[in-house]
Enzyme design. Structure first.
Site, PDB file in Angstrom:
ATOM      1  N   ASN A 131      40.119  36.386  36.048  1.00 41.96           N
ATOM      2  CA  ASN A 131      40.671  37.691  35.696  1.00 41.96           C
ATOM      3  C   ASN A 131      40.300  38.160  34.294  1.00 41.96           C
ATOM      4  O   ASN A 131      40.670  39.254  33.885  1.00 41.96           O
ATOM      5  CB  ASN A 131      42.196  37.664  35.819  1.00 41.96           C
ATOM      6  CG  ASN A 131      42.648  37.481  37.247  1.00 41.96           C
ATOM      7  OD1 ASN A 131      41.943  37.837  38.179  1.00 41.96           O
ATOM      8  ND2 ASN A 131      43.824  36.920  37.425  1.00 41.96           N
TER       9      ASN A 131
ATOM     10  N   THR B  30      37.753  39.444  31.407  1.00 38.44           N
ATOM     11  CA  THR B  30      36.457  40.091  31.193  1.00 38.44           C
ATOM     12  C   THR B  30      36.242  40.280  29.694  1.00 38.44           C
ATOM     13  O   THR B  30      37.189  40.463  28.940  1.00 38.44           O
ATOM     14  CB  THR B  30      36.366  41.457  31.901  1.00 38.44           C
ATOM     15  OG1 THR B  30      37.447  42.282  31.484  1.00 38.44           O
ATOM     16  CG2 THR B  30      36.398  41.299  33.415  1.00 38.44           C
TER      17      THR B  30
ATOM     18  N   MET C 200      45.273  40.165  33.600  1.00 37.25           N
ATOM     19  CA  MET C 200      43.972  40.797  33.657  1.00 37.25           C
ATOM     20  C   MET C 200      43.511  41.148  32.244  1.00 37.25           C
ATOM     21  O   MET C 200      43.309  42.312  31.927  1.00 37.25           O
ATOM     22  CB  MET C 200      44.037  42.057  34.503  1.00 37.25           C
ATOM     23  CG  MET C 200      44.503  41.850  35.903  1.00 37.25           C
ATOM     24  SD  MET C 200      43.131  41.393  36.920  1.00 37.25           S
ATOM     25  CE  MET C 200      43.842  41.609  38.514  1.00 37.25           C
ATOM     26  N   PRO C 201      43.345  40.184  31.388  1.00 37.54           N
ATOM     27  CA  PRO C 201      42.903  40.490  30.029  1.00 37.54           C
ATOM     28  C   PRO C 201      41.451  40.972  29.983  1.00 37.54           C
ATOM     29  O   PRO C 201      40.586  40.438  30.679  1.00 37.54           O
ATOM     30  CB  PRO C 201      43.021  39.155  29.298  1.00 37.54           C
ATOM     31  CG  PRO C 201      43.867  38.297  30.158  1.00 37.54           C
ATOM     32  CD  PRO C 201      43.684  38.780  31.547  1.00 37.54           C
ATOM     33  N   HIS C 202      41.241  41.973  29.161  1.00 38.19           N
ATOM     34  CA  HIS C 202      39.888  42.443  28.865  1.00 38.19           C
ATOM     35  C   HIS C 202      39.747  42.494  27.350  1.00 38.19           C
ATOM     36  O   HIS C 202      40.597  43.066  26.661  1.00 38.19           O
ATOM     37  CB  HIS C 202      39.622  43.835  29.434  1.00 38.19           C
ATOM     38  CG  HIS C 202      38.307  44.389  28.986  1.00 38.19           C
ATOM     39  ND1 HIS C 202      37.107  43.893  29.450  1.00 38.19           N
ATOM     40  CD2 HIS C 202      38.004  45.358  28.090  1.00 38.19           C
ATOM     41  CE1 HIS C 202      36.120  44.559  28.852  1.00 38.19           C
ATOM     42  NE2 HIS C 202      36.640  45.444  28.022  1.00 38.19           N
TER      43      HIS C 202
END
Length: 75
Positions: free
Chosen positions: A37, A39, A1-3
């Site tokens: 996943n 953002t 879930m990289p942001h």
């Protein structure tokens, strides 16, 4: 879930959209993240505010966390 949160000076919405696409592709290709996943947020910073709002708190203040260090020092 990289942001990814990017702070940037003086870019158009089109340039920001291209950047977000490129960063997403880089994450997918480099660490195998699922594109759904990822953002990306982009925050506009005034050039005159860069040192106080970005360099001191995010760059100098987290030097040990930088995997790409700057080639400049405005201090």
């Amino acid at each position: 879930m990289p942001h990814i949160h990017v702070k940037i000076v003086g870019k158009t919405d089109e340039e920001k959209a291209k950047l977000a696409e490129a960063l997403t592709a880089a994450i997918v290709n480099s660490i195998g993240a699922n594109e759904a996943n990822v953002t990306v947020s982009i925050e506009d910073i005034e050039k005159a505010d860069w040192v106080e709002k970005v360099y001191k708190p995010d760059i100098a203040g987290h030097w040990d966390q930088l995997y790409k260090k700057p080639g400049y020092n405005p201090l």
